[in-house]
Motif scaffolding. Sequence first.
Motif, PDB file in Angstrom:
ATOM      1  N   LEU A  20      49.650  31.194  39.720  1.00 19.46           N
ATOM      2  CA  LEU A  20      49.222  32.590  39.793  1.00 19.46           C
ATOM      3  C   LEU A  20      47.702  32.730  39.737  1.00 19.46           C
ATOM      4  N   ILE A  21      47.053  31.887  38.946  1.00 20.66           N
ATOM      5  CA  ILE A  21      45.583  31.922  38.877  1.00 20.66           C
ATOM      6  C   ILE A  21      44.989  31.563  40.233  1.00 20.66           C
ATOM      7  N   GLU A  22      45.557  30.557  40.862  1.00 23.91           N
ATOM      8  CA  GLU A  22      45.074  30.139  42.180  1.00 23.91           C
ATOM      9  C   GLU A  22      45.241  31.266  43.201  1.00 23.91           C
ATOM     10  N   ARG A  23      46.293  32.041  43.048  1.00 19.44           N
ATOM     11  CA  ARG A  23      46.600  33.090  44.022  1.00 19.44           C
ATOM     12  C   ARG A  23      45.867  34.399  43.745  1.00 19.44           C
ATOM     13  N   TYR A  24      45.726  34.760  42.449  1.00 19.60           N
ATOM     14  CA  TYR A  24      45.194  36.084  42.114  1.00 19.60           C
ATOM     15  C   TYR A  24      43.872  36.063  41.348  1.00 19.60           C
ATOM     16  N   GLY A  25      43.392  34.886  40.969  1.00 21.30           N
ATOM     17  CA  GLY A  25      42.171  34.814  40.198  1.00 21.30           C
ATOM     18  C   GLY A  25      42.443  35.027  38.708  1.00 21.30           C
ATOM     19  N   HIS A  26      41.378  34.889  37.904  1.00 26.64           N
ATOM     20  CA  HIS A  26      41.545  34.913  36.444  1.00 26.64           C
ATOM     21  C   HIS A  26      40.215  35.273  35.815  1.00 26.64           C
TER      22      HIS A  26
END
Length: 252
Positions: A20-26
Amino acid sequence: MKIYFTASESEDAQAAKETLIERYGHVPAGEADVIVALGGDGFMLETMHSFMSSRTPIYGMNKGTIGFLLNKYEEANLIERLEAGQITELHPLRMVAVDMHGQKVEALAINEVSLLRESRQTAKIQISIDGNVKVEELTCDGVLVATPAGSTAYNYSAHGPILPVNAGVLALTPISAFRPRRWRGAILPREARIELTVREAAKRPVSAVADAVEVRDVSTVTIEEKRDVTIRLLFDPEHNLEKRILDEQFML
């Protein structure tokens, strides 16, 4: 939308977090518009405690077992789900426990505050509401006070009532009551101040537990809702907490 992701230590939850971090950032938690928690109900409870002082909404996705406090896990359309989510506001219970040595411990509970016998002997507990004694002596394994959010957990297992989130009430539930035999507990207004006094505390020791905080050998415990602390949970419209608690009452 700026998202802070947090996950339980399970491999499945950690893998989902990386995806999810790879897809949506963090972003750091202090900069986030929403906190996304990945795990089970236990981890969701930990997350709620960790960010209790923040008004940032918490959106849980189930990577555990039951997932009562969580939404369904899906990688796709997360931003759209967050934007369409519905807020449920919860207020924790404030426990003030005084042990037999006079030491005072304060803690907050999202689900419930429980008093539990420590030995083979039953506990004897006096119950007062707003300064008025209502049960002179409850002989039991224990007693608990549950929030609506916690009413489907330990409270329900102890045969306490399920409470709608917005009903404005708390559940006071005995645990394996021996005397008085027919007393099944009470539903109290959220403004109530509950004082539990342990009789014969040295002979019949009792512990008090506010979610994960335990205090041994208590003599008195005071419980009331802490209205100045608000926890904001975010749910998918078709699967919100209000509906889940309603449905739980019809589970056979």
